[in-house]
Each structure stands twice: as C-alpha cells, then as structure tokens.
Scaffold this active site. Structure first.
Site, PDB file in Angstrom:
ATOM      1  N   LYS A 173      10.065  -4.108  30.945  1.00 21.86           N
ATOM      2  CA  LYS A 173      10.684  -4.821  29.791  1.00 21.86           C
ATOM      3  C   LYS A 173      12.181  -6.009  29.567  1.00 21.86           C
ATOM      4  CE  LYS A 173      11.259  -5.871  26.094  1.00 21.86           C
ATOM      5  NZ  LYS A 173      12.696  -6.723  25.540  1.00 21.86           N
ATOM      6  N   GLU A 248      21.828   3.936  29.196  1.00 24.43           N
ATOM      7  CA  GLU A 248      23.190   3.616  29.370  1.00 24.43           C
ATOM      8  C   GLU A 248      23.350   2.930  27.735  1.00 24.43           C
ATOM      9  OE1 GLU A 248      25.979   1.159  28.980  1.00 24.43           O
ATOM     10  OE2 GLU A 248      24.975   0.803  31.138  1.00 24.43           O
ATOM     11  N   CYS A 282      28.827  -3.182  28.512  1.00 29.62           N
ATOM     12  CA  CYS A 282      29.084  -1.511  28.181  1.00 29.62           C
ATOM     13  C   CYS A 282      30.222  -1.078  28.644  1.00 29.62           C
ATOM     14  CB  CYS A 282      28.044  -0.996  28.638  1.00 29.62           C
ATOM     15  SG  CYS A 282      27.935  -1.339  30.525  1.00 29.62           S
ATOM     16  N   GLU A 381      31.716   0.580  18.730  1.00 29.16           N
ATOM     17  CA  GLU A 381      31.736  -0.923  19.705  1.00 29.16           C
ATOM     18  C   GLU A 381      31.268  -2.193  19.179  1.00 29.16           C
ATOM     19  OE1 GLU A 381      27.990  -0.711  22.710  1.00 29.16           O
ATOM     20  OE2 GLU A 381      29.101  -0.844  24.331  1.00 29.16           O
TER      21      GLU A 381
HETATM   22  P1  NAI Z   1      19.012  -3.355  22.165  1.00 31.51           P
HETATM   23  O1  NAI Z   1      19.461  -2.272  21.742  1.00 31.51           O
HETATM   24  O2  NAI Z   1      17.782  -3.346  20.456  1.00 31.51           O
HETATM   25  O3  NAI Z   1      17.800  -3.776  23.170  1.00 31.51           O
HETATM   26  C1  NAI Z   1      18.285  -3.294  24.477  1.00 31.51           C
HETATM   27  C2  NAI Z   1      16.475  -3.343  24.745  1.00 31.51           C
HETATM   28  O4  NAI Z   1      16.386  -3.013  24.282  1.00 31.51           O
HETATM   29  C3  NAI Z   1      16.013  -5.334  25.548  1.00 31.51           C
HETATM   30  O5  NAI Z   1      15.580  -5.226  25.887  1.00 31.51           O
HETATM   31  C4  NAI Z   1      14.921  -4.537  23.592  1.00 31.51           C
HETATM   32  O6  NAI Z   1      14.517  -6.142  23.274  1.00 31.51           O
HETATM   33  C5  NAI Z   1      15.044  -3.398  23.333  1.00 31.51           C
HETATM   34  N1  NAI Z   1      14.102  -2.825  22.535  1.00 31.51           N
HETATM   35  C6  NAI Z   1      14.405  -2.853  21.257  1.00 31.51           C
HETATM   36  N2  NAI Z   1      14.382  -2.285  20.286  1.00 31.51           N
HETATM   37  C7  NAI Z   1      13.419  -1.637  21.517  1.00 31.51           C
HETATM   38  C8  NAI Z   1      12.765  -0.381  20.540  1.00 31.51           C
HETATM   39  N3  NAI Z   1      12.019   0.004  19.222  1.00 31.51           N
HETATM   40  N4  NAI Z   1      11.911   0.487  21.868  1.00 31.51           N
HETATM   41  C9  NAI Z   1      11.825  -0.473  23.305  1.00 31.51           C
HETATM   42  N5  NAI Z   1      12.490  -1.778  22.951  1.00 31.51           N
HETATM   43  C10 NAI Z   1      13.623  -1.949  22.365  1.00 31.51           C
HETATM   44  O7  NAI Z   1      20.661  -4.099  21.939  1.00 31.51           O
HETATM   45  P2  NAI Z   1      20.525  -5.613  20.850  1.00 31.51           P
HETATM   46  O8  NAI Z   1      19.956  -5.488  19.481  1.00 31.51           O
HETATM   47  O9  NAI Z   1      20.508  -6.648  21.466  1.00 31.51           O
HETATM   48  O10 NAI Z   1      22.301  -4.965  20.758  1.00 31.51           O
HETATM   49  C11 NAI Z   1      22.645  -4.425  19.601  1.00 31.51           C
HETATM   50  C12 NAI Z   1      23.827  -4.170  20.420  1.00 31.51           C
HETATM   51  O11 NAI Z   1      23.898  -3.007  21.367  1.00 31.51           O
HETATM   52  C13 NAI Z   1      25.365  -4.936  20.763  1.00 31.51           C
HETATM   53  O12 NAI Z   1      26.218  -5.057  19.869  1.00 31.51           O
HETATM   54  C14 NAI Z   1      26.123  -3.608  21.168  1.00 31.51           C
HETATM   55  O13 NAI Z   1      26.825  -2.839  20.553  1.00 31.51           O
HETATM   56  C15 NAI Z   1      24.359  -2.783  22.193  1.00 31.51           C
HETATM   57  N6  NAI Z   1      24.218  -3.321  23.736  1.00 31.51           N
HETATM   58  C16 NAI Z   1      25.200  -2.669  25.022  1.00 31.51           C
HETATM   59  C17 NAI Z   1      24.491  -2.754  26.331  1.00 31.51           C
HETATM   60  C18 NAI Z   1      25.124  -2.206  26.583  1.00 31.51           C
HETATM   61  O14 NAI Z   1      25.467  -2.661  27.743  1.00 31.51           O
HETATM   62  N7  NAI Z   1      25.141  -0.637  27.065  1.00 31.51           N
HETATM   63  C19 NAI Z   1      23.806  -4.101  26.554  1.00 31.51           C
HETATM   64  C20 NAI Z   1      22.949  -4.375  24.854  1.00 31.51           C
HETATM   65  C21 NAI Z   1      23.480  -3.765  23.637  1.00 31.51           C
END
Ligand code: NAI
Ligand code: MG
Length: 479
Positions: A173, A248, A282, A381
């Site tokens: 996904k 991660e 990240c 972050e």
């Molecule tokens: P997010 O954690 O919501 O999204 C990442 C993935 O998880 C996307 O594919 C999203 O569709 C999915 N997702 C979201 N809610 C979900 C749920 N309830 N169940 C299953 N999958 C779900 O991150 P978002 O909202 O894009 O970014 C928010 C913050 O997260 C950023 O500002 C950053 O601090 C952090 N982040 C860290 C990343 C990393 O590389 N470690 C990558 C993206 C975001």
C-alpha cells in the site's frame, strides 16, 4: 501508465468502488493525475492473490530464478532511468538530481537482492550422537508493506527487493501523497515476468486500504515506514492477529562536532544531509551538537553556508524542493511560528527562489542558534529543512545529549581522534553511526533501523533478508 488502477493477481483493474484520488505536483500545487482509491475489498483480493502465488508458481520457483527476475527488474529500472527520474521529481517535488539518485538506488536494491536470493541458506548444528539437526531458512509467506511518500521508488526497492528475494508474495500500500513511480515500477515488474500474485499493489488512503492491510489476518509479516503514531496503530492492529511487524518510524538524528574535526568537510556534509529531500528523510541529521569551545566559530561558518541555500521547483534542481503537501507545509511552518513565539533565534535562513510557483509548498531552509535542550525543536521530528544547533560541554555531555530524544535512528560523529570515535560509536543508541561522514547514497548493503521510538527490526542489506524470512529447526534421529 495504469495510474488509476490497482494491481492484483497480475492484472490492472479499477478499485472495487471505482473511486480515485487526485495527485498533485508539490512544486506547483496543480493536479497531475489520479490514482485508484483502493478499498478493504481490494486488499482482501490482493492478500488472497498473494497467498495463491505463495502456494503456487511463485512459492515453487527456485531461488536462482527468483534472483534472475529481481536482477532483470533492476536492469529494467536503469533502462527507464530518465522517465522514472522525471516522474519521481514531478510527483514528490524533489530536485531532479536527487530523484535520479533515488531511481539508481531503486535499481540497486533489485540488483543486490537479485544476487542474494540464492545465497540465503540455513545451517546445521552439531547435536547428540545419532542425530542430525538442520536449520532451514524459509520465507515468511505473505508480507504486507505500507510505505511513505518521501522516497516512493527507493521504498519500493527496499521493501519488495528483500521480501521477494526471501521468497515471499507481497502486497504493498503506497502513500496517497506520492506513488506514481511505484505504479510505473510495478508495470516494469510485470513486464520482466514476475508471476501473477507475487507483487500486488493497492494505492489508497491510509485509514482505508492501509488499515485494511494491517488488520488482515492472513498476513505473515507487515513492514511499515512512516510516523510513530501510525506505527503504534499498525502494531496494535497486527497484534490482534499475531502478525509480526517491522517498523521504521523516523528520528531526530544528531551530528556531533568536536574541535579536532575537519570543519569544512563537516559543514558541507551536515548541510547536505539536512537539506536532502527538503528535510523529509527519516535519517536526516536535524540536530547539530557542537562543543562549546568552538561553538561561535563553527556556527559562523555554518551560518554563511546556510544562507546560500535555495528552495524551488524540482526542475530548477536547487538544494531543496517544496515539501510534499499543503498539510506538511503547514506542519513545518507551525514549528517555525512556535519557535519565533518562544524567542529562539534564527541564525540563518535560505531563500525561496523567485521562480517558485505561488501554489507550490515551499518553506525556507532554517538554522536555529542555541536551541534549549527541552524545546520541541530539540526533540521532535519536523520533517522539513530545519536544523537545530545545540552546544555541549564535553564527551559525556555529548553522548547524553545525543541520546536525549525518544528517537534513535542514526548519528554522525565528527572527530579525528580514533579512541573518541569508538567511544562515541558505542555510546550512542542508534541503528547506524557514521564517523566523519553521513549517509551513504542509499546504503543498500547497510543494515538500517532504529532504537526506541525510531522502530524495530532491520531493513536493507542481508539483515532484511533475515527479517523477511524465518528459521525452522529439523531434528533427524538417524540412530
Ligand atoms: P503517515 O505515517 O500517516 O503515513 C505513512 C504511510 O502510512 C502512508 O502510506 C499512509 O497512507 C499510511 N497510513 C496512514 N494512516 C494509516 C493507518 N491508520 N493504517 C495503516 N496505514 C496508514 O505519515 P504522514 O501523515 O504522511 O506524515 C506525518 C509525519 O510522519 C511526518 O511529518 C514525519 O514526521 C513522519 N514520517 C516519517 C517517515 C519516515 O521516513 N520515517 C515517512 C513519512 C512520514
Ligand atoms: Mg498521516
């Protein structure tokens, strides 16, 4: 390109309810296309297709042939490097040079894991007389992968390269904010001949398709990269079905500078590692910890360099692009506004290029001087081009400060003393330590993952193959 479709059981189709999501270019804020809005029903079909593939053609395929398919996909990615670079840059807003590096890294994942597929083997153990013990290394089975928007092509390679090399059938996904390259890469995978059901891709909203995948009872493992908040939700949901997780979840990684470091080299690397992908990495080094005795000198030089930074649309290929979305722009600007209210001094700010379109999601690269240790800029972050400078007194203080956040992903250590390098490397609680450098162009071969809130489990390198497979102990009593 089949952007408006889900890919299940080897065929492209509309999502079960026919709905789509608009895709927007972060550089301009303009719509560039649509993707399918996958549903729980699509996820069910994808997991069933993966299970069928695992029990059928894909599961029976010799490791050497799995490896060949992975290697072919790596080559196909390189053959389409220009097209994929443009697509990744348009979709994420990242500067072209970075997008090109990402596509090469995606290819490299398939090359690396293609070569590894038939070198992943078990062991034998000396045991009692009359016995033979074998440790078989087997695939987990069906693996689910939820990936973010910051490095779509690289994440596709990192997750699927290792999972497929290990013999698993997969369901991915990708993120709703950016996943066009993932869809194009899936087309290439189908072209090189991966059998039906080995790779299934269901784009969609996190709370819909993502939640359905993490709650699916027929998964054997789920890997997730994203926010700690969603990591918690996924882990709790998967726990209901006893599905193991690899998580991660980002970081607040320190760059630790001692007086005997090569300062010029350190500054170039620290700035580069911060602005890479506009701070949306990240492993970005977002805290620079500087020994107090050199603080002012080092900050003056860092400030000078920081002022030269520019953010602009991906095709201008500057230091920074826009951030991914309006929501992310507001999140980052929120940090800047609160810092101003809290009286934290801005040491330097880069510029937003005059040709940056009005509708794009730009934020100025910003360096803060003397961030208090308990301020959110020292702990949280930001996921934008924001660097917090903090002084430390001595080595022990540096280690304490480095370890003082909830995260523990990576660390950079700048010193020419060999003994100090080793003490620091052992003292910091992170998954990767860089000495007199930072990051390694994707670091495909290098095990990667976190301590504490940065998550658990290891990806990349051979460690990922171990994570995505499992051992089985066979004891033969041959008398
Ligand atoms: P997010 O954690 O919501 O999204 C990442 C993935 O998880 C996307 O594919 C999203 O569709 C999915 N997702 C979201 N809610 C979900 C749920 N309830 N169940 C299953 N999958 C779900 O991150 P978002 O909202 O894009 O970014 C928010 C913050 O997260 C950023 O500002 C950053 O601090 C952090 N982040 C860290 C990343 C990393 O590389 N470690 C990558 C993206 C975001
Ligand atoms: Mg979210």
């Amino acid at each position: 390109m089949k952007a408006e479709s889900v890919f299940i059981d080897g065929s492209w189709r509309k999502s079960s309810n026919g709905q789509t999501l608009d895709m927007v270019a972060p550089s301009t804020g303009e719509k560039i296309g649509v993707i399918a809005r996958g549903t729980a029903e699509d996820i069910n079909a994808a997991v069933a297709a993966a299970r069928k593939a695992f029990e059928g053609v894909w599961g029976q395929m010799p490791a050497v042939e799995r490896g060949r398919l992975l290697s072919k996909l790596g080559q196909a990615i390189l053959d389409h490097e220009d097209e994929l670079t443009d697509l990744e840059a348009l979709d994420t807003g990242k500067p072209l040079k970075l997008a090109r590096g990402d596509i090469k890294a995606a290819a490299r994942y398939f090359e690396y894991y293609g070569g590894a597929a038939d070198k992943l083997h078990g062991e034998t153990i000396p045991f009692l007389s009359g016995y033979q013990v074998m440790i078989l290394r087997e695939p987990r089975g069906v693996t689910g992968h939820i990936i973010p928007w910051n490095y779509p092509a690289q994440m596709f390679g990192r997750a699927l390269g290792a999972a497929l090399a290990g013999g698993n059938a997969t369901v991915m996904k990708p993120a709703e904010e950016a996943c066009l390259s993932v869809i194009r890469l899936t087309e290439l995978a189908a072209d090189v001949g991966f059998p039906e059901g080995a790779i299934n891709i269901v784009p969609g909203v996190g709370e819909e398709a993502g939640a359905a995948l993490s709650a699916h009872p027929d998964l054997d493992l789920i890997s997730f990269t994203g926010s700690p908040e969603v990591g918690t939700i996924i882990q709790k949901t998967a726990a209901d079905n006893h599905v193991p997780c690899v998580l991660e979840l980002g970081g607040k990684s320190p760059q630790i500078v001692f007086p005997d470091a090569d300062q010029e080299k350190a500054i170039e690397s620290i700035v580069g590692a911060l602005v890479q992908n506009t701070g949306q990495t990240c492993s970005a080094g977002t805290r620079v910890l500087i020994e107090r005795s050199i603080y002012d000198d080092f900050m003056n030089a860092l400030t000078k360099r920081f002022k030269q930074l520019q953010a602009g649309p991906h095709d201008l290929d500057l230091n920074c692009g826009p951030v991914i979305s309006k929501a992310q722009q507001e999140r980052v600007l929120g940090f800047l506004e609160r810092a101003e209210k809290d009286g934290i001094e801005v040491a330097a700010q880069g510029k937003i290029h005059e040709k940056a379109p009005e509708g794009g999601y730009y934020v100025p690269p910003t360096l803060y001087r003397v961030v208090p240790r308990d301020h959110e800029l020292a702990k949280e972050e930001v996921f934008g081009p924001v660097l917090s400078a903090i002084p430390f007194d001595d080595e022990a203080d540096a280690i304490r400060l480095a370890n003082s956040t909830d995260y523990g992903l990576i660390a950079g250590i700048w010193t020419n003393s060999g003994a100090r390098q080793m003490r620091l490397a052992k003292g910091v609680r992170v998954g990767q330590v860089y000495i007199n450098g930072y990051g390694a162009g994707g670091g495909i071969e290098l095990p990667f993952g976190g301590f504490k809130k940065s998550g658990h489990g290891r990806e990349k390198g051979f460690e990922a193959l171990k994570e995505f497979t499992v051992t089985k102990t066979v004891v033969i009593n041959h008398g």
